[in-house]
Design an enzyme around this catalytic site. Structure first.
Site, PDB file in Angstrom:
ATOM      1  N   ASP A  68      43.302  40.845  39.380  1.00 25.95           N
ATOM      2  CA  ASP A  68      42.888  39.661  40.149  1.00 25.95           C
ATOM      3  C   ASP A  68      43.833  39.424  41.328  1.00 25.95           C
ATOM      4  O   ASP A  68      44.853  38.781  41.174  1.00 25.95           O
ATOM      5  CB  ASP A  68      42.884  38.438  39.234  1.00 25.95           C
ATOM      6  CG  ASP A  68      42.380  37.189  39.921  1.00 25.95           C
ATOM      7  OD1 ASP A  68      41.737  37.291  40.978  1.00 25.95           O
ATOM      8  OD2 ASP A  68      42.643  36.103  39.395  1.00 25.95           O
ATOM      9  N   GLU A 109      43.369  32.626  48.489  1.00 27.26           N
ATOM     10  CA  GLU A 109      42.210  32.365  47.617  1.00 27.26           C
ATOM     11  C   GLU A 109      42.634  31.577  46.389  1.00 27.26           C
ATOM     12  O   GLU A 109      41.940  30.646  45.960  1.00 27.26           O
ATOM     13  CB  GLU A 109      41.563  33.700  47.193  1.00 27.26           C
ATOM     14  CG  GLU A 109      40.220  33.558  46.484  1.00 27.26           C
ATOM     15  CD  GLU A 109      40.312  33.399  44.969  1.00 27.26           C
ATOM     16  OE1 GLU A 109      39.278  33.176  44.326  1.00 27.26           O
ATOM     17  OE2 GLU A 109      41.434  33.492  44.426  1.00 27.26           O
TER      18      GLU A 109
END
Length: 506
Positions: free
Chosen positions: A291, A323
């Site tokens: 991730d 993000e």
């Protein structure tokens, strides 16, 4: 790191492309012809055949070494924005594309971002230390970074109006129900009424892991609390029984400058652009190899192999920063995109977490009824590809959890695939994909163990080939794909989007 262009990307690309192909109006398909006669026109199958698991894992090892640059500041590998690990990640991506020569035009898009870290926290309710309490993302610390003590004060409704907060909350700790409005609004109202801290409890048994979003000077230290743990407390407060608490958060919220990296093919019709993205940052807690190191590396490898072909439509790759802090980079990109450039993006494809160890092949369930026209056609492309490979797939909500959100809100068709985060694999999915039911898709999600051991190479290779297919298909032709229109996100999408990044925001 290479030298940054002094012109906006759209100016550089448009200026270059104008010398090579006739100027076309948006959506008028460029001729299917090769600009470089030594290279074939893009072919999906040929591009897929170039995807190598060895190359993906070699890049992952490089990324993990880069994450170690964050150890001096964080005492463990990380690529969180503002860290040496993230700066190293950006340098690696930029220089890797730069080495591909003039096939791409590169741009660093700098923007202001908010970085938040929680170093220590504890919530004591009555005589018990909370087991489910989690500090909200971008929460400020408690006063002087010391514990604060006070009574829990029940807030009326959901704390979305300042009038919901009684005067008795001053000097005490606000107890607020989740729902309707952003967590940041609830925390801000608590601060305006003089609360020393706030707790947002769930109306369901599950925990609440959220973010306060854009910092406000009125925000106070804020926890999320599970409905299971909140239930007995709520019952006492509704009976007017006194419940005291001690809240403690040592946190840091600061403004930094970070950047997106954008790479667009020099060739191809600039009025009909295929765009795809992944995020370059991790959370502070770990190196983020799945991730979203997996998505970032997949894009980098597809971009590298694409140079062996000519394209009919331009392809624009993006590596977003921030993000994990709330989709900061992608939101900034879309918000600053001129309308005449917005309309040239035919679709945006999001690739976040491609290699979860307990994976499922997940497709965002984007439909034209709720999302910009073309989102459903992209969804169907993924469906058809999995079917053609004899693979199962499942749908997941299109609810604002990743960088597609800004594009959908900006009227740009979008979608993507994923392999799962903290969600629980079902028994049916165990039959479909293997793995183990009852466990997270990624048991190391947002943790230190999201390292080289935390990627499933089978899923990663499969999904990188699907990324290559999506690029190869639309870089060749948009035949049958809906034309762009000027639109904004529908009210249905707005009501379904309960996330802004990885954390809840309402």
């Amino acid at each position: 790191m290479g030298i940054r262009s002094t012109l906006p990307l759209c100016a550089v690309v448009a200026g270059t492309a104008a010398l090579q192909i006739p100027l076309l109006s948006p959506h008028q398909q460029a001729p299917l012809e090769a600009a470089d006669k030594t290279k074939p026109l893009i072919n999906s199958s040929a591009l897929q055949d170039l995807i190598s698991g060895d190359r993906l894992f070699t890049r992952a090892k490089k990324l993990f070494d880069i994450a170690k640059l964050g150890e001096d500041e964080y005492n463990h590998p990380t690529r969180v924005i503002g860290s040496a690990g993230h700066e190293g990640t950006l340098a690696y991506i930029y220089e890797s594309i730069l080495q591909l020569g003039d096939y791409y035009k590169l741009d660093n898009q700098s923007f202001p971002a908010v970085s938040g870290n929680v170093f220590e926290s504890r919530l004591v309710i009555g005589n018990s230390v909370s087991k489910s309490a989690a500090p909200m993302g971008l929460t400020p610390p408690t006063q002087n970074k010391q514990p604060v003590h006070g009574d829990l004060v029940l807030v009326e409704n959901e704390g979305c109006q300042i009038g919901d907060f009684p005067d008795s909350v001053s000097g005490n700790i606000a107890f607020i129900k989740r729902g309707t409005c952003p967590f940041g609004t609830k925390s801000e109202h608590a601060g305006q009424k003089g609360a020393t801290a706030a707790i947002v409890y769930n109306y369901e048994k599950d925990a609440v892991q959220g973010t306060l979003g854009t910092p406000s000077p009125n925000h106070v230290a804020t926890f999320g609390l599970s409905g299971k743990e909140a239930g007995p407390v709520l019952e006492k407060l509704e009976k007017k029984d006194k419940v005291d608490a001690i809240a403690y958060i040592d946190a840091d919220v600061k403004q930094i400058i970070t950047r997106n990296i954008i790479a667009q093919t020099s060739e191809g019709d600039p009025n009909n652009c295929v765009m795809l993205g992944a995020h370059s940052d991790s959370v502070a807690e770990g190196p983020g190899i799945n991730d979203d190191g997996s998505g970032s590396i997949s894009l980098l490898e597809v971009a590298t192999q694409l140079t062996k072909f000519n394209v009919s439509n331009c392809v624009r790759f993006a590596w977003w920063a921030g993000e994990e802090e709330g989709l900061l980079g992608s939101d900034y990109y879309v918000a600053t995109l001129p309308e005449e450039e917005n309309i040239k993006i035919r679709l945006f494809m999001d690739y976040d977490m491609m290699a979860s160890p307990n994976f499922a092949y997940q497709i965002y369930n984007a439909t034209n009824a709720v999302n910009p026209n073309g989102s459903e056609e992209l969804r169907d492309l993924y469906i058809d590809w999995y079917k053609d490979q004899g693979l199962n797939y499942t749908f997941i909500p299109f609810d604002g959890r990743s960088d597609y959100d800004g594009f959908i809100r900006g009227g740009i068709p979008g979608g993507g695939i994923a392999t799962g985060a903290e969600g629980i694999k079902t028994k049916e999915e165990e039959k479909q994909f293997g793995g183990k039911a009852g466990e997270w898709y990624d048991h190391c999600y947002h943790q230190l163990c999201d390292d080289l051991s935390n990627v499933n190479m089978t899923a990663w290779i499969v999904n990188t080939k699907l990324i290559a297919h999506s690029v190869g298909t639309y870089a060749r032709s948009f035949k049958g794909f809906p034309k762009r229109t000027s639109s904004v996100a529908s009210s249905a999408y707005e009501s379904e989007a309960k996330y802004h990044g990885s954390m809840l925001y309402i």
